[in-house]
Design a protein around this motif. Structure first.
Motif, mmCIF file in Angstrom:
data_model
loop_
_atom_site.group_PDB
_atom_site.id
_atom_site.type_symbol
_atom_site.label_atom_id
_atom_site.label_comp_id
_atom_site.label_asym_id
_atom_site.label_seq_id
_atom_site.Cartn_x
_atom_site.Cartn_y
_atom_site.Cartn_z
ATOM 1 N N LYS A 72 0.817 -1.183 -0.033
ATOM 2 C CA LYS A 72 -0.067 -0.246 -0.294
ATOM 3 C C LYS A 72 0.323 1.130 -0.047
ATOM 4 O O LYS A 72 1.426 1.070 0.261
ATOM 5 C CB LYS A 72 -0.757 -0.042 1.333
ATOM 6 C CG LYS A 72 -1.892 1.087 1.622
ATOM 7 C CD LYS A 72 -2.708 1.268 2.934
ATOM 8 C CE LYS A 72 -3.170 2.630 2.838
ATOM 9 N NZ LYS A 72 -3.872 2.187 3.618
ATOM 10 N N GLN A 73 0.630 2.057 -0.627
ATOM 11 C CA GLN A 73 1.469 3.022 -0.865
ATOM 12 C C GLN A 73 0.476 4.107 -0.839
ATOM 13 O O GLN A 73 -0.611 5.426 -1.366
ATOM 14 C CB GLN A 73 2.418 3.890 -2.261
ATOM 15 C CG GLN A 73 2.884 5.173 -2.521
ATOM 16 C CD GLN A 73 3.981 4.743 -3.576
ATOM 17 O OE1 GLN A 73 3.308 4.655 -4.754
ATOM 18 N NE2 GLN A 73 5.328 5.186 -3.434
ATOM 19 N N PRO A 74 0.401 5.255 0.557
ATOM 20 C CA PRO A 74 -0.337 6.052 0.933
ATOM 21 C C PRO A 74 -0.144 7.230 0.543
ATOM 22 O O PRO A 74 1.103 7.159 -0.435
ATOM 23 C CB PRO A 74 -0.133 6.384 2.817
ATOM 24 C CG PRO A 74 0.419 5.547 2.734
ATOM 25 C CD PRO A 74 1.019 4.182 1.742
ATOM 26 N N PRO A 75 -1.165 8.574 0.337
ATOM 27 C CA PRO A 75 -0.408 9.648 -0.054
ATOM 28 C C PRO A 75 1.294 10.542 0.804
ATOM 29 O O PRO A 75 1.888 10.533 -0.248
ATOM 30 C CB PRO A 75 -1.362 10.788 0.488
ATOM 31 C CG PRO A 75 -2.493 10.042 0.795
ATOM 32 C CD PRO A 75 -2.198 8.336 1.055
ATOM 33 N N SER A 76 1.418 10.013 1.767
ATOM 34 C CA SER A 76 2.506 10.771 2.604
ATOM 35 C C SER A 76 3.781 9.715 1.916
ATOM 36 O O SER A 76 4.903 10.132 1.828
ATOM 37 C CB SER A 76 2.852 9.157 3.874
ATOM 38 O OG SER A 76 3.066 7.858 3.560
ATOM 39 N N GLY A 77 3.569 8.734 0.398
ATOM 40 C CA GLY A 77 4.389 8.151 -0.369
ATOM 41 C C GLY A 77 5.650 6.829 0.179
ATOM 42 O O GLY A 77 6.060 5.990 -0.814
ATOM 43 N N GLU A 78 5.195 6.527 1.656
ATOM 44 C CA GLU A 78 6.272 4.953 1.511
ATOM 45 C C GLU A 78 5.629 3.823 1.403
ATOM 46 O O GLU A 78 4.293 4.052 2.027
ATOM 47 C CB GLU A 78 6.514 5.296 3.560
ATOM 48 C CG GLU A 78 7.172 4.696 3.743
ATOM 49 C CD GLU A 78 7.680 4.762 5.225
ATOM 50 O OE1 GLU A 78 7.654 5.890 5.834
ATOM 51 O OE2 GLU A 78 8.838 3.592 5.494
ATOM 52 N N LEU A 123 12.972 5.338 -3.950
ATOM 53 C CA LEU A 123 12.970 4.091 -3.294
ATOM 54 C C LEU A 123 14.263 3.295 -2.846
ATOM 55 O O LEU A 123 14.333 3.487 -3.485
ATOM 56 C CB LEU A 123 11.572 4.026 -3.360
ATOM 57 C CG LEU A 123 10.320 5.076 -3.295
ATOM 58 C CD1 LEU A 123 9.107 4.078 -4.182
ATOM 59 C CD2 LEU A 123 9.783 5.854 -2.066
ATOM 60 N N CYS A 124 14.404 3.059 -1.629
ATOM 61 C CA CYS A 124 15.020 2.465 -1.623
ATOM 62 C C CYS A 124 14.546 1.155 -0.294
ATOM 63 O O CYS A 124 13.067 1.320 0.144
ATOM 64 C CB CYS A 124 16.397 3.051 -0.764
ATOM 65 S SG CYS A 124 17.966 1.617 0.233
ATOM 66 N N ALA A 125 14.652 -0.318 -0.759
ATOM 67 C CA ALA A 125 13.889 -0.587 0.426
ATOM 68 C C ALA A 125 15.088 -2.374 0.279
ATOM 69 O O ALA A 125 15.841 -2.201 -0.038
ATOM 70 C CB ALA A 125 13.146 -1.802 -0.863
ATOM 71 N N PRO A 128 11.291 5.682 3.418
ATOM 72 C CA PRO A 128 9.892 7.495 2.677
ATOM 73 C C PRO A 128 10.463 7.947 1.647
ATOM 74 O O PRO A 128 9.437 8.259 1.072
ATOM 75 C CB PRO A 128 10.440 7.838 3.688
ATOM 76 C CG PRO A 128 11.510 7.713 4.198
ATOM 77 C CD PRO A 128 12.227 6.619 3.720
ATOM 78 N N GLY A 129 11.536 7.384 0.717
ATOM 79 C CA GLY A 129 12.322 8.048 -0.307
ATOM 80 C C GLY A 129 12.077 9.219 -0.314
ATOM 81 O O GLY A 129 12.855 9.565 0.550
ATOM 82 N N THR A 130 13.536 9.398 -1.886
ATOM 83 C CA THR A 130 13.675 11.449 -1.478
ATOM 84 C C THR A 130 13.233 11.637 -2.985
ATOM 85 O O THR A 130 13.306 11.409 -3.630
ATOM 86 C CB THR A 130 15.343 10.909 -1.715
ATOM 87 O OG1 THR A 130 16.051 10.513 -0.522
ATOM 88 C CG2 THR A 130 16.126 12.353 -2.607
ATOM 89 N N ARG A 131 12.603 12.783 -3.242
ATOM 90 C CA ARG A 131 11.674 13.472 -3.831
ATOM 91 C C ARG A 131 12.892 14.292 -4.014
ATOM 92 O O ARG A 131 13.753 15.319 -3.395
ATOM 93 C CB ARG A 131 10.804 13.972 -3.319
ATOM 94 C CG ARG A 131 9.475 12.908 -3.209
ATOM 95 C CD ARG A 131 8.390 13.681 -2.099
ATOM 96 N NE ARG A 131 7.445 13.242 -1.521
ATOM 97 C CZ ARG A 131 7.790 11.706 -1.388
ATOM 98 N NH1 ARG A 131 8.630 11.585 -0.421
ATOM 99 N NH2 ARG A 131 6.743 11.705 -0.664
ATOM 100 N N LEU A 132 12.994 13.741 -5.536
ATOM 101 C CA LEU A 132 14.248 14.770 -6.796
ATOM 102 C C LEU A 132 13.575 15.766 -7.757
ATOM 103 O O LEU A 132 12.611 15.291 -8.230
ATOM 104 C CB LEU A 132 14.870 13.748 -7.204
ATOM 105 C CG LEU A 132 16.227 14.763 -7.903
ATOM 106 C CD1 LEU A 132 17.047 15.271 -7.077
ATOM 107 C CD2 LEU A 132 16.317 13.891 -8.905
#
Lengths: 114, 115
Positions: A38-44, B91-93, B108-112
């Protein structure tokens, strides 16, 4: 080659409705694993479930349930009595036993309206 | 325990500049993955590391992209001479091992944003 198809690009439902997100996969392996994120609006991306190809039992976790059918190569996800907080993009993914990579479907954007 | 962390959260840069994105995997996880997600799109695999083995770079879109993983833990993704089409969430996993089917846990990712 492995492939995951999520034919529904976007779905909108009204709160408390049930909704099913479809996932169809392709693989030549007899041992493989299927996932939903699941990817909520927060992005994770949040891990929801992992199933292996030898376990076709349906699984229920609260309002979430998953229907794995090898005969149709499908691993569908149902949310019962949907809530606004369920609004997110949902990704289905496949990993083969001897593969190192995941193959993700394109995702289904679910909007649950109050 | 702590999850996957990434830094910075957001990065704005000018076209042509180099950027470095960092990923700290979950402690004990030997496998690490980088993905790119363009706006409203799915996940595009970039590169995969497993322990000290040579990485799988098959997903890197061009030679401007490179990544390293020091000491089998922290990883850095470098984009040289950034272009506007590089704008995306990176995104990293990480996962416990490289066996097929190991669950990947995402940061949580990096927005570039490349201007």
């Amino acid at each position: 080659a492995q492939k995951v198809t999520q034919a529904q690009t976007e779905i909108s439902v009204v709160e408390k409705e049930d909704v099913t997100l479809d996932c169809v996969y392709e693989t030549r392996d007899t041992t493989y694993y299927l996932f939903w994120y699941k990817q909520p609006p927060s992005g994770e991306l949040v891990f929801l479930i992992r199933r292996n190809s030898f376990d076709e039992q349906n699984e229920i976790s609260g309002r979430y349930s998953w229907n794995f059918q090898k005969s149709t190569s499908s691993f569908n996800f149902t949310i019962t009595a949907s809530q606004v907080v369920d609004s997110a993009v949902y990704f289905c993914a496949l990993s083969e036993h001897y593969g190192q990579n995941f193959v993700f479907g394109p995702g289904t954007r679910l909007s649950v309206l109050p | 325990g702590a999850g996957v962390s990434q830094s910075p959260s957001n990065k704005v840069t000018e076209k042509g500049k180099d950027v470095e994105l960092r990923c700290d995997p979950i402690s004990g996880h030997t496998a690490l993955y980088w993905y790119r997600q363009s706006l409203g799109q799915g996940l595009e695999f970039l590169i995969y590391f497993q322990g000290n083995s040579a990485p799988d770079k098959s997903g890197l879109p061009s030679d401007r992209f490179s990544a390293e993983r020091t000491g089998g833990s922290v990883s850095t993704l470098t984009i040289q001479r950034t272009q506007q089409e590089d704008s995306a969430v990176y995104l990293c996993a990480s996962s416990l091992a490289n066996r097929g089917g190991e669950t990947q846990y995402f940061g949580p990712g990096t927005r570039l944003l490349v201007l």
